[in-house]
Design an enzyme around this catalytic site. Sequence first.
Site, PDB file in Angstrom:
ATOM      1  N   THR B 152       0.829  -1.212   0.000  1.00 56.34           N
ATOM      2  CA  THR B 152       0.000   0.000   0.000  1.00 56.34           C
ATOM      3  C   THR B 152       0.867   1.267   0.000  1.00 56.34           C
ATOM      4  OG1 THR B 152      -1.608  -1.225   1.299  1.00 56.34           O
ATOM      5  CG2 THR B 152      -1.873   1.171   1.244  1.00 56.34           C
ATOM      6  N   ARG B 289     -25.124 -11.082  35.447  1.00 53.75           N
ATOM      7  CA  ARG B 289     -25.674  -9.746  35.672  1.00 53.75           C
ATOM      8  C   ARG B 289     -27.184  -9.825  35.919  1.00 53.75           C
ATOM      9  NH1 ARG B 289     -24.668  -4.664  37.338  1.00 53.75           N
ATOM     10  NH2 ARG B 289     -26.017  -3.157  36.282  1.00 53.75           N
ATOM     11  N   LEU B 359     -23.285  -5.926  27.544  1.00 49.57           N
ATOM     12  CA  LEU B 359     -22.551  -5.639  28.780  1.00 49.57           C
ATOM     13  C   LEU B 359     -22.867  -4.259  29.342  1.00 49.57           C
ATOM     14  CD1 LEU B 359     -20.894  -8.153  27.785  1.00 49.57           C
ATOM     15  CD2 LEU B 359     -18.959  -7.124  28.952  1.00 49.57           C
ATOM     16  N   GLU B 384      -6.069  -6.021   3.710  1.00 45.77           N
ATOM     17  CA  GLU B 384      -6.172  -7.275   2.949  1.00 45.77           C
ATOM     18  C   GLU B 384      -7.393  -7.255   2.041  1.00 45.77           C
ATOM     19  OE1 GLU B 384      -4.059  -9.722   3.072  1.00 45.77           O
ATOM     20  OE2 GLU B 384      -2.847  -9.135   4.786  1.00 45.77           O
ATOM     21  N   GLY B 385      -7.656  -6.106   1.454  1.00 48.42           N
ATOM     22  CA  GLY B 385      -8.832  -5.946   0.602  1.00 48.42           C
ATOM     23  C   GLY B 385      -9.993  -5.468   1.441  1.00 48.42           C
TER      24      GLY B 385
END
Lengths: 245, 405
Positions: B152, B289, B359, B384-385
């Site tokens: 790049t 929770r 969360l 990577e594309g």
Amino acid sequence: MKILVCISVVPDTTSKISFKDNDTKFVSDGVQFIINPYDEMALSKSLEITESLGGTITVINVGLADTEANIRKALAIGANDAVRINAEPKDAMFVATQISNVVKNENYDLIFTGRESIDHNGGLVCGLLAEMLNIPSVNVVSKIEIEGSKIKATRDIDGGREELECTMPCVISAQKDLSEARIPNMRGIMAARTKPLKVVDAVSENDFSEFVNFELPPAKTGVKLIDAENAGELIDLLRNEKKLI
Amino acid sequence: MTQEELLKFKENQKITDQFKQPDFYGIDELLNEEHKLIRDSIRDWVKKEISPIIDICCQEAIFPDFIKKGLGEIGCYGPQLPVEYGCGGLDYISYGLAMQELERGDSGIRSTASVQGSLVMYPIYKFGSEEQKQKYLPRLATGEIMGCFGLTEPNHGSDPGSMITRIEDKGDFYLLNGAKMWISNAPFADIAVVWAKDDNNIVRGMIIERGMEGFTTPETHKKWSLRASATGELVFDNVKVPKENIFPNVKGLKGPLTCLNSARYGISWGVVGAAMDCYDTALRYSKERKQFGKSISSFQLQQKKLAEMLTDITKAQLICWRLGTLMNEGKATPSQISLAKRNNVEMALNIARTSRQMLGAMGITGDYPIMRHMMNLESVVTYEGTHDIHLLILGHEITGDNAFS
Ligand SMILES: Cc1cc2nc3c(=O)[nH]c(=O)nc-3n(C[C@H](O)[C@H](O)[C@H](O)COP(=O)(O)OP(=O)(O)OC[C@H]3O[C@@H](n4cnc5c(N)ncnc54)[C@H](O)[C@@H]3O)c2cc1C
């Protein structure tokens, strides 16, 4: 230095434990099996010894074919070869008899077991095996040094530690500080493919024990929180409810 | 925080990572014992070496130096390359599982290994001369030396074919000029695999070594993503490149694109690791929770999230396994890899967002891994594309029409 490490294969510590057939058999479906942690420490200690003094390490296991994945892991960690005695490991007497039968003419300098296996927690194989091989044993060893034909071992005893010397050959059972378990790397895993794993038949042996039934420990109850101001309530609970004081 | 302070910090940490992976479709049964041993070993290594320090590394934006050697020892650099060059000699499923476990820990750590294995070692192995392979591969496999991959450029990202970095033939050597940007591992790399155009406008690959005159690697700061991975530039100011440093066996853009295939394959597995970590964290948290007198996992809305996340992870796992099998048979096509990379990264990003919400406020802190994964995945969906580019690759494959330009 010729070292033997006895490994047992046990349920992972986070497994859910349950029983079947009127609580006489352990339900192994869905349970992950691992090398007994104390045996893994014995193996990594053995590697430290052979890395500094040279030598070979054999691992031995009494078990059916399903233990082979964990035997391969021991080979991947660094053992040179392995023996599996093809039998269900019924009890400590059976296991010690089988191992002593296979290794009695092999002249190992050092034989390691774990201090206990974390499933049945018997802790007997070390002593039984040494007795059958007619060599000394030291159990619950947290430190070991090799000095010529002797070992210097530190063992945990009630409320303290004991240091002693013992001549080789001998059987040592590993306690947790002996060494840190090693994680196999990919090169080791690759090398383990071609390391020898010999399967031998078990010798017949009388049954000395039989499992009558298993029981789970009582479920943990909730935590009772007591206000810091109320020490009196705590003493009352300990005395009258829990009858601890 | 310095590297020494980081090591001190690590010494005082306990292993608290409780990760358990979902395997709803019994995909473990499609793996052999060796695959499972590899996966479990790297998982144990990540729990011991990465999890205790990864939050502080990201908070402080430092790359943990000690993992260069650590990743080499455990065997994460080029595990799929042959043993004769000091690599693992393992199959593509093993490689995928290794990337999954590393990225379960952190995408930045996985990136370090991906770049070294797929973008540096792979092209040297595939396109390099025998001398180049002997000289570099064994040391790259152990982490004794580290590499980076420069494709790049500041003005050429998705369209690397328009690159302007050039080599000029000077008889005894080539003269390299230009710059590369957004290069993972650049700040500490000992060597760089660089792609540049020759006098005939053909893309060539070459190995540039740190210390060559005119070659510098300034670090890129202020990233909100992949903060535990070092990113930088490669600047070439009249760098004299010996002719034996050029890859003899490849010409044209297919060189770098071949390497990207191997790395993109690893990413397809890697992001499943990140997604599983988010899901597992949200599952455990939601059971513990309590709100309105009940565990939040007992509410239908939260169950919908969990059920859909598990569904998406299971689909992605199956894609990985099938693609791995195709890779082992040498049959996987670039567009099949694009499908996997694109689908799985998007899946992981969605799961990071959903699980983070489960969360509540806790989800935005470094006490849990989810927000870190979410920020990391923004790089993974770009490098990577990009997500769009993989769509265009698939569109091209389906219709035969090129919609890139
Ligand atoms: C953390 C990090 C690490 C990296 N590491 C490396 C490395 O090690 N080596 C390396 O060489 N590179 C590396 N990269 C660079 C990365 O590969 C590029 O960022 C990527 O290819 C996209 O290029 P760009 O950023 O220039 O975006 P651009 O190409 O400018 O794209 C911008 C937007 O336009 C869209 N777009 C572009 N073309 C089209 C089109 N034809 N049709 C529709 N939409 C289009 C893109 O999808 C994107 O959304 C890294 C990037 C990051 C963030």
